[in-house]
Design an enzyme around this catalytic site. Structure first.
Site, PDB file in Angstrom:
ATOM      1  NE  ARG A  90      -2.071  -1.291   3.491  1.00 40.55           N
ATOM      2  CZ  ARG A  90      -2.375  -1.015   4.739  1.00 40.55           C
ATOM      3  NH1 ARG A  90      -3.490  -0.397   5.041  1.00 40.55           N
ATOM      4  NH2 ARG A  90      -1.561  -1.343   5.718  1.00 40.55           N
ATOM      5  CG  ASN A 111      -3.898  -4.252   3.082  1.00 37.30           C
ATOM      6  OD1 ASN A 111      -3.368  -4.190   1.988  1.00 37.30           O
ATOM      7  ND2 ASN A 111      -3.198  -4.315   4.198  1.00 37.30           N
TER       8      ASN A 111
END
Length: 91
Positions: free
Chosen positions: A18, A36
């Site tokens: 990320r 996520n």
């Protein structure tokens, strides 16, 4: 301008994916978000010029060190997002 919703699968959680995607997107001057999924994928919306979105999609097929990307799936067009690219909460 292009705005796409994507899902990235493989070993993409617990490897800094990320944060890496957020830096990569910001370097291409994209807006949008990344998060996520509890199912193990990383989900993102990428908004910006056609070339910049394609560059990030291409980079996402490799990801950061430690990642193993099995698939980058374009889920469809997304509503444009304004502002800085950000990491948002897991769903």
């Amino acid at each position: 301008m292009r705005s796409v919703h994507v899902s990235i699968s493989g070993r993409v959680q617990g490897v800094g994916f990320r944060a890496w995607l957020a830096r990569t997107a910001a370097a291409q001057d994209l807006s949008g978000w990344v998060r996520n999924r509890r199912t193990g994928e990383v989900e993102a919306v990428l908004c910006g010029s056609e070339g910049a979105v394609e560059a990030v999609l291409t980079a996402a097929h490799v990801g950061p060190a430690g990642a193993r990307v099995d698939e980058v799936l374009i889920l469809g067009d997304a509503a444009p997002v304004d502002g800085a690219f950000e990491v948002i909460a897991t769903v």
